[in-house]
Design a protein around this motif. Structure first.
Motif, PDB file in Angstrom:
ATOM      1  N   VAL A 203       0.687  -1.372   0.008  1.00 17.95           N
ATOM      2  CA  VAL A 203      -0.067  -0.103  -0.048  1.00 17.95           C
ATOM      3  C   VAL A 203       0.829   1.142  -0.104  1.00 17.95           C
ATOM      4  O   VAL A 203       2.039   1.194   0.306  1.00 17.95           O
ATOM      5  N   GLU A 204       0.200   2.615  -0.364  1.00 23.77           N
ATOM      6  CA  GLU A 204       0.997   3.625  -0.565  1.00 23.77           C
ATOM      7  C   GLU A 204       0.420   4.576   0.875  1.00 23.77           C
ATOM      8  O   GLU A 204      -1.151   4.457   1.241  1.00 23.77           O
ATOM      9  N   PRO A 205       1.093   5.359   1.577  1.00 18.45           N
ATOM     10  CA  PRO A 205       0.543   5.882   2.628  1.00 18.45           C
ATOM     11  C   PRO A 205      -0.348   7.272   2.091  1.00 18.45           C
ATOM     12  O   PRO A 205      -1.229   7.335   2.972  1.00 18.45           O
ATOM     13  N   VAL A 206      -0.246   7.570   0.881  1.00 18.45           N
ATOM     14  CA  VAL A 206      -1.138   8.532   0.381  1.00 18.45           C
ATOM     15  C   VAL A 206      -1.120   8.092  -1.003  1.00 18.45           C
ATOM     16  O   VAL A 206       0.049   7.996  -1.582  1.00 18.45           O
ATOM     17  N   GLN A 207      -2.072   7.793  -1.732  1.00 18.13           N
ATOM     18  CA  GLN A 207      -2.116   7.341  -3.369  1.00 18.13           C
ATOM     19  C   GLN A 207      -1.674   8.599  -4.232  1.00 18.13           C
ATOM     20  O   GLN A 207      -2.384   9.442  -4.079  1.00 18.13           O
ATOM     21  N   GLY A 208      -0.543   8.530  -5.016  1.00 17.66           N
ATOM     22  CA  GLY A 208      -0.278   9.684  -5.675  1.00 17.66           C
ATOM     23  C   GLY A 208      -0.926   9.498  -7.200  1.00 17.66           C
ATOM     24  O   GLY A 208      -1.815  10.168  -7.418  1.00 17.66           O
ATOM     25  N   GLU A 209      -0.469   8.406  -7.894  1.00  8.62           N
ATOM     26  CA  GLU A 209      -1.407   8.293  -9.252  1.00  8.62           C
ATOM     27  C   GLU A 209      -2.571   8.089  -9.125  1.00  8.62           C
ATOM     28  O   GLU A 209      -3.362   8.069 -10.064  1.00  8.62           O
ATOM     29  N   GLY A 210      -3.179   7.551  -8.083  1.00  9.21           N
ATOM     30  CA  GLY A 210      -4.392   7.301  -7.887  1.00  9.21           C
ATOM     31  C   GLY A 210      -5.257   8.535  -7.571  1.00  9.21           C
ATOM     32  O   GLY A 210      -6.568   8.566  -7.542  1.00  9.21           O
ATOM     33  N   GLY A 211      -4.724   9.823  -7.500  1.00  2.00           N
ATOM     34  CA  GLY A 211      -5.173  11.092  -7.393  1.00  2.00           C
ATOM     35  C   GLY A 211      -5.110  11.846  -6.069  1.00  2.00           C
ATOM     36  O   GLY A 211      -6.070  12.417  -5.532  1.00  2.00           O
ATOM     37  N   VAL A 212      -4.007  11.491  -5.528  1.00  2.00           N
ATOM     38  CA  VAL A 212      -3.887  12.159  -4.231  1.00  2.00           C
ATOM     39  C   VAL A 212      -4.874  11.816  -3.128  1.00  2.00           C
ATOM     40  O   VAL A 212      -5.593  12.568  -2.752  1.00  2.00           O
ATOM     41  N   ILE A 213      -4.986  10.456  -2.986  1.00  2.84           N
ATOM     42  CA  ILE A 213      -5.865  10.053  -1.887  1.00  2.84           C
ATOM     43  C   ILE A 213      -5.479   9.805  -0.582  1.00  2.84           C
ATOM     44  O   ILE A 213      -4.263   8.988  -0.388  1.00  2.84           O
ATOM     45  N   VAL A 214      -5.677  10.454   0.546  1.00  2.00           N
ATOM     46  CA  VAL A 214      -5.338  10.342   1.764  1.00  2.00           C
ATOM     47  C   VAL A 214      -6.267   9.429   2.467  1.00  2.00           C
ATOM     48  O   VAL A 214      -7.489   9.668   2.639  1.00  2.00           O
ATOM     49  N   PRO A 215      -5.552   8.349   3.078  1.00  5.43           N
ATOM     50  CA  PRO A 215      -6.556   7.435   3.692  1.00  5.43           C
ATOM     51  C   PRO A 215      -6.991   8.039   5.184  1.00  5.43           C
ATOM     52  O   PRO A 215      -6.563   9.105   5.574  1.00  5.43           O
ATOM     53  N   PRO A 216      -7.840   7.239   5.879  1.00  3.11           N
ATOM     54  CA  PRO A 216      -8.545   7.825   7.127  1.00  3.11           C
ATOM     55  C   PRO A 216      -7.459   7.427   8.254  1.00  3.11           C
ATOM     56  O   PRO A 216      -6.664   6.692   8.009  1.00  3.11           O
ATOM     57  N   SER A 217      -7.505   8.375   9.136  1.00  4.11           N
ATOM     58  CA  SER A 217      -6.782   8.104  10.562  1.00  4.11           C
ATOM     59  C   SER A 217      -6.743   6.769  10.971  1.00  4.11           C
ATOM     60  O   SER A 217      -7.824   6.230  11.184  1.00  4.11           O
ATOM     61  N   GLY A 218      -5.602   6.226  11.086  1.00  2.86           N
ATOM     62  CA  GLY A 218      -5.311   5.048  11.607  1.00  2.86           C
ATOM     63  C   GLY A 218      -5.298   3.753  10.844  1.00  2.86           C
ATOM     64  O   GLY A 218      -5.064   2.775  11.111  1.00  2.86           O
ATOM     65  N   TYR A 219      -5.454   4.044   9.720  1.00  2.00           N
ATOM     66  CA  TYR A 219      -5.523   3.082   8.455  1.00  2.00           C
ATOM     67  C   TYR A 219      -4.334   2.135   8.334  1.00  2.00           C
ATOM     68  O   TYR A 219      -4.414   1.178   8.279  1.00  2.00           O
ATOM     69  N   LEU A 220      -2.968   2.769   8.236  1.00  2.83           N
ATOM     70  CA  LEU A 220      -1.814   2.198   8.218  1.00  2.83           C
ATOM     71  C   LEU A 220      -1.653   1.415   9.344  1.00  2.83           C
ATOM     72  O   LEU A 220      -1.106   0.391   9.210  1.00  2.83           O
ATOM     73  N   SER A 221      -1.826   1.764  10.646  1.00  2.00           N
ATOM     74  CA  SER A 221      -1.816   1.191  11.455  1.00  2.00           C
ATOM     75  C   SER A 221      -2.527  -0.197  11.542  1.00  2.00           C
ATOM     76  O   SER A 221      -1.866  -1.076  12.047  1.00  2.00           O
ATOM     77  N   ARG A 222      -3.634  -0.115  11.281  1.00  2.00           N
ATOM     78  CA  ARG A 222      -4.419  -1.134  11.179  1.00  2.00           C
ATOM     79  C   ARG A 222      -4.065  -2.164  10.042  1.00  2.00           C
ATOM     80  O   ARG A 222      -3.880  -3.357  10.338  1.00  2.00           O
ATOM     81  N   VAL A 223      -3.344  -1.506   9.068  1.00  3.31           N
ATOM     82  CA  VAL A 223      -2.911  -2.467   8.151  1.00  3.31           C
ATOM     83  C   VAL A 223      -1.644  -3.176   8.530  1.00  3.31           C
ATOM     84  O   VAL A 223      -1.647  -4.623   8.353  1.00  3.31           O
ATOM     85  N   GLN A 224      -0.802  -2.692   9.237  1.00  7.12           N
ATOM     86  CA  GLN A 224       0.354  -3.318   9.793  1.00  7.12           C
ATOM     87  C   GLN A 224      -0.299  -4.159  10.871  1.00  7.12           C
ATOM     88  O   GLN A 224       0.584  -5.337  11.167  1.00  7.12           O
ATOM     89  N   GLN A 225      -1.266  -4.106  11.897  1.00  5.20           N
ATOM     90  CA  GLN A 225      -1.800  -4.873  12.683  1.00  5.20           C
ATOM     91  C   GLN A 225      -2.201  -6.176  12.145  1.00  5.20           C
ATOM     92  O   GLN A 225      -1.898  -7.210  12.505  1.00  5.20           O
ATOM     93  N   LEU A 226      -2.908  -5.822  11.070  1.00  3.08           N
ATOM     94  CA  LEU A 226      -3.451  -6.816  10.242  1.00  3.08           C
ATOM     95  C   LEU A 226      -2.387  -7.903   9.708  1.00  3.08           C
ATOM     96  O   LEU A 226      -2.595  -9.205   9.681  1.00  3.08           O
ATOM     97  N   CYS A 227      -1.517  -7.260   9.139  1.00  2.00           N
ATOM     98  CA  CYS A 227      -0.476  -8.306   8.513  1.00  2.00           C
ATOM     99  C   CYS A 227       0.484  -8.930   9.495  1.00  2.00           C
ATOM    100  O   CYS A 227       0.784 -10.304   9.355  1.00  2.00           O
ATOM    101  N   ARG A 228       0.353  -8.554  10.718  1.00  2.99           N
ATOM    102  CA  ARG A 228       1.158  -9.137  11.669  1.00  2.99           C
ATOM    103  C   ARG A 228       0.478 -10.502  12.383  1.00  2.99           C
ATOM    104  O   ARG A 228       0.792 -11.595  12.689  1.00  2.99           O
ATOM    105  N   VAL A 229      -1.196 -10.097  12.453  1.00  2.00           N
ATOM    106  CA  VAL A 229      -1.762 -11.013  12.797  1.00  2.00           C
ATOM    107  C   VAL A 229      -1.963 -12.293  11.905  1.00  2.00           C
ATOM    108  O   VAL A 229      -2.151 -13.387  12.192  1.00  2.00           O
ATOM    109  N   HIS A 230      -2.195 -11.809  10.666  1.00  4.00           N
ATOM    110  CA  HIS A 230      -2.240 -13.042   9.734  1.00  4.00           C
ATOM    111  C   HIS A 230      -0.868 -13.384   8.840  1.00  4.00           C
ATOM    112  O   HIS A 230      -0.931 -13.859   7.886  1.00  4.00           O
TER     113      HIS A 230
END
Length: 433
Positions: A203-230
């Motif tokens: 994943v990107e922390p902010v999508q560039g070519e996707g149109g400068v899309i900023v994810p909701p707060s806490g999204y990256l932390s949740r991605v990291q947590q899910l990757c560790r769990v699974h």
């Protein structure tokens, strides 16, 4: 050559713009030539700081460059480091140790999140993505998971991560991956639960070519947590966002996360020599640590590129360009709101971004094209977004001056007026039809 507003450099002797266009058409690509003709077929021949000059001596303020020029063009210290390296030892045998690569790797490890200590240098962002994919495969992770709208390069492996390939059927990727909505951690959780211990998430922390899309707060932390769990490998693609572009060293910093692999590029070049890297933890990097010939490239880690990378990291830190990107980004976003914010509705639908990665979303693709052309006519270069054609993207350098900001302000004001006229004419034509 001067950076004063309104001045022109001397025309480049011996450059025939029409001949360059025709040569592009005959030997590089007709499609590329058609696009150039639409924008006036200007031929860029010189650059310095925030500016680029064409063959007629016309000067442009570069707020584009696809995120490469945080340090501006031809930064004198990066350029001097490269020239010095070229004079002494530009390419390596790759059999002997080479100190410039060691210096660049140590410099990068100093500024990446703690634990990301091993760097594999390559020449492009797509190659960095390929490195991450190969590391994941070496760990038995054969399911690639990416996000809709994401962009990670155009090699076959990198395109496998793209939900909507930019090429048509003959060039579709040979590898398959699973795509989940960007910013939707629940969708990611469902996919990872179906493939425990098998996935590599990119994943990107902010999508560039996707149109400068900023994810909701806490999204990256949740991605990291899910990757560790699974037990998935977590790859954070900071090729465009890293090394200060977002007003922080990394997009990872706001949520204090540490991916298994961090992809770095663009700003790592210092705007002088192409270079990128995949930076990994000791555990993730182990396959390359144990077998140095598992993933190699003749030109990767060339001394001339390493000189540029080491100098770029040092200058970004020394000159406070990360903080500068944050403050400058706020000022430029303010200019965008002042000049284009009033057109929200049937012309402009959104203005967004972080630091010096900013996007203006227009109501349709035609308006986005008009905004780009109007700004180019006012001597300002910006970029489109490959996976979001309605979004005009600004990635200006952190070395812009107050005079440059005044110039950008004027260009945006002019473009806004022209956009209003264009939209009005377009609406009248629709009504007549």
């Amino acid at each position: 050559m001067t950076s004063a507003v309104g001045t022109r450099a001397a025309p480049a002797a011996g450059i025939d713009a029409a001949m360059v266009l025709e040569t592009y058409r005959r030997h590089i690509g007709r499609g590329r030539a058609r696009i150039a003709a639409m924008t006036g077929a200007a031929v860029e021949v010189a650059s310095s700081g925030a500016h680029v000059w064409d063959s007629t001596g016309r000067r442009y303020l570069d707020c584009g460059g696809y995120g490469v020029f945080l340090l501006g063009h031809a930064h004198p210290e990066v350029t001097e480091a490269v020239i010095d390296q070229i004079r002494r030892h530009p390419m390596a045998t790759r059999l002997l140790l080479e100190p410039t690569a060691a210096t660049a790797a140590a410099a990068l490890a100093e500024v990446t999140p703690e634990g990301l200590d091993y760097a594999h240098f390559v020449t492009s962002g797509a190659e960095a993505t390929e490195t991450a994919i190969k590391l994941a495969r070496a760990h038995g992770k054969h399911v690639l998971v990416s996000t809709t709208g994401g962009y990670h390069g155009k090699t076959t492996g990198a395109l496998a991560l793209t939900a909507k390939p930019v090429f048509q059927d003959p060039f579709r990727p040979l590898l398959d991956s699973i795509h989940v909505p960007y910013g939707d951690a629940s969708a990611l959780e469902a996919v990872l639960a179906e493939h425990p211990g098998q996935a590599c998430v990119v994943v990107e922390p902010v999508q560039g070519e996707g149109g400068v899309i900023v994810p909701p707060s806490g999204y990256l932390s949740r991605v990291q947590q899910l990757c560790r769990v699974h037990e998935a490998i977590f790859v954070l693609d900071e090729i465009q966002t890293g090394l200060g572009r977002l007003g922080s060293w990394w997009g990872a910093d706001d949520e204090r996360i540490r991916p298994d692999v961090l992809l770095v590029g663009k700003n790592l070049s210092g705007g002088v020599v192409p270079v990128a890297a995949a930076v990994a933890t000791a555990h993730t990097y182990a396959p390359l640590d144990n077998d140095p010939f598992l993933h190699t490239s003749t030109f990767a880690g060339a001394p001339v590129a390493m000189a540029a990378a080491a100098a770029a990291v040092r200058i970004i830190a020394r000159d406070g360009l990360v903080a500068r990107a944050a403050s400058l980004g706020e000022r430029i976003r303010g200019l965008l709101e002042e000049t284009l914010g009033g057109l929200r509705g049937d012309v402009v639908t959104d203005i967004r971004g972080r630091g010096l990665l900013l996007g203006v979303e227009l109501a349709d693709e035609a308006l986005a094209g008009q905004l780009m052309l109007h700004l180019l006519e006012a001597n300002v270069v910006v970029n489109h977004s490959l996976n979001a054609h309605r979004v005009v993207r600004l990635t200006p350098p952190a070395v812009m001056t107050d005079r440059d900001l005044d110039e950008l302000h004027g260009a945006l004001s002019t473009a806004a007026r022209q956009l209003v006229r264009h939209a009005t004419t377009h609406r009248k034509a629709i009504r007549r039809a």
